[in-house]
Design an enzyme around this catalytic site. Sequence first.
Site, PDB file in Angstrom:
ATOM      1  N   LYS A  10      38.811  53.214  -9.539  1.00  0.00           N
ATOM      2  CA  LYS A  10      39.879  53.887  -8.803  1.00  0.00           C
ATOM      3  C   LYS A  10      40.386  55.125  -9.542  1.00  0.00           C
ATOM      4  O   LYS A  10      40.694  56.152  -8.921  1.00  0.00           O
ATOM      5  CB  LYS A  10      41.026  52.915  -8.520  1.00  0.00           C
ATOM      6  N   ARG A  54      29.513  43.943   7.666  1.00  0.00           N
ATOM      7  CA  ARG A  54      29.637  42.559   8.114  1.00  0.00           C
ATOM      8  C   ARG A  54      29.805  42.506   9.630  1.00  0.00           C
ATOM      9  O   ARG A  54      30.189  43.486  10.254  1.00  0.00           O
ATOM     10  CB  ARG A  54      30.845  41.888   7.448  1.00  0.00           C
ATOM     11  N   ASP A  61      31.629  48.634   9.072  1.00  0.00           N
ATOM     12  CA  ASP A  61      31.477  47.724   7.935  1.00  0.00           C
ATOM     13  C   ASP A  61      30.018  47.281   7.914  1.00  0.00           C
ATOM     14  O   ASP A  61      29.224  47.650   8.786  1.00  0.00           O
ATOM     15  CB  ASP A  61      32.416  46.517   8.072  1.00  0.00           C
ATOM     16  N   LEU A  92      43.103  45.946   5.312  1.00  0.00           N
ATOM     17  CA  LEU A  92      43.842  47.054   5.898  1.00  0.00           C
ATOM     18  C   LEU A  92      43.131  47.745   7.053  1.00  0.00           C
ATOM     19  O   LEU A  92      43.775  48.364   7.898  1.00  0.00           O
ATOM     20  CB  LEU A  92      44.166  48.095   4.818  1.00  0.00           C
ATOM     21  N   TYR A 113      37.271  47.544 -11.270  1.00  0.00           N
ATOM     22  CA  TYR A 113      37.972  48.015 -10.071  1.00  0.00           C
ATOM     23  C   TYR A 113      38.956  49.123 -10.437  1.00  0.00           C
ATOM     24  O   TYR A 113      38.986  50.185  -9.811  1.00  0.00           O
ATOM     25  CB  TYR A 113      38.689  46.849  -9.403  1.00  0.00           C
ATOM     26  N   LEU A 137      36.632  45.965   7.783  1.00  0.00           N
ATOM     27  CA  LEU A 137      36.976  44.571   8.038  1.00  0.00           C
ATOM     28  C   LEU A 137      37.764  43.942   6.905  1.00  0.00           C
ATOM     29  O   LEU A 137      37.958  42.728   6.879  1.00  0.00           O
ATOM     30  CB  LEU A 137      35.698  43.755   8.308  1.00  0.00           C
TER      31      LEU A 137
END
Length: 373
Positions: free
Chosen positions: A199, A90, A88, A67, A195, A64
């Site tokens: 990655k 949510r 997801d 992308l 973040y 959600l």
Amino acid sequence: MPIVKNVSRAVSQLLQSSGCGCGISIVPVRCIGVSPRQVASDASFHSVSFSESDHPRVLITGGLGQLGVGLAKLLRKRFGKNNVILSDIRKPADSVFYSGPFIYADILDYKNLREIVVNNRITWLFHYSALLSAVGEANVPLARAVNITGLHNVLDIAAEHNLRLFVPSTIGAFGPTSPRDPTPDLCIQRPRTIYGVSKVHAELMGEYYHYRYGLDFRCLRYPGIISADSQPGGGTTDYAVQIFHDAIKTGKFQCNLKPDTRLPMMYIDDCLKATLEVMEAPAEALSMRTYNISAMSFTPEELAQEVQKHVPELQVTYSVDEVRQAIADSWPMNFDDRNARRDWGWKHDYDLPELVTTMFSFLGSDSRIAQAN
């Protein structure tokens, strides 16, 4: 080894006959590699009838976000509505829920995620679950759990069940000591956000699992992604979306980056196209597992000038956010994506003029432009 042979013979005889006199067929086990959590008894539970000519069975985690919904739409057109499962933690909007299969999936729940993969015969997994930079810095323990522990769960399940796994990376995976103009695929990476660190970790772990366990891991470093159907979330590159909303609503835009801050950007359709293309590329064509992809690179000033061709009365001012500016100054100015263009034929469709025209057409700016005229 006479004892082992005798035990093997006894077990074989026992399995071939049961108390009710029914014969039990023994399915040969297909070795699909070993992962740290692999359970040998289920290693071949994944559909043994699947062939390469069939459509993949796709799961998208974190679906959600910006992308996931667009990717699901693209993949469903390609492979069929019921072959792509969006997931997801949510509650989805009705339009998303009724557009195709949707399930609840928590990437921190290893057992449940594994059951989803097995029960739905998943063969491709797109792992979009992550806490982005601003939210991650506000809650580092949660970002560490979602972005790193969640990734480990996905890697183990993908290796165990022989999945083709896509994990997106980002311009945030580079830091102030990385070469910025251009930034090659392989160079120093020392990001300063959780973040970005997560990655880099994902890139390295995916490559490790590829060489250690044979995992078909694929990764793209996305530039700033611009989309008309998502609202700006306060990220460093979100000014490039906010300017369109403000141009339509108020005719005034205040940018939080310096006017000459150059960053690589991409329209969402190009981003989704690249993601599908790298997943469909033959494994032997890939010289690496993580690629830069690029489409355009511009500054706030250049974007504003292009926007003003559509909304001439737009007033642009600058009020620099030092935190966002520091992050932007540590990111690439241009991506070198020659390897992607050479290996699997990457080619973008949208340059800056096409991007601006497309954004205004989606955001319904016709009425405001008519009023201005």
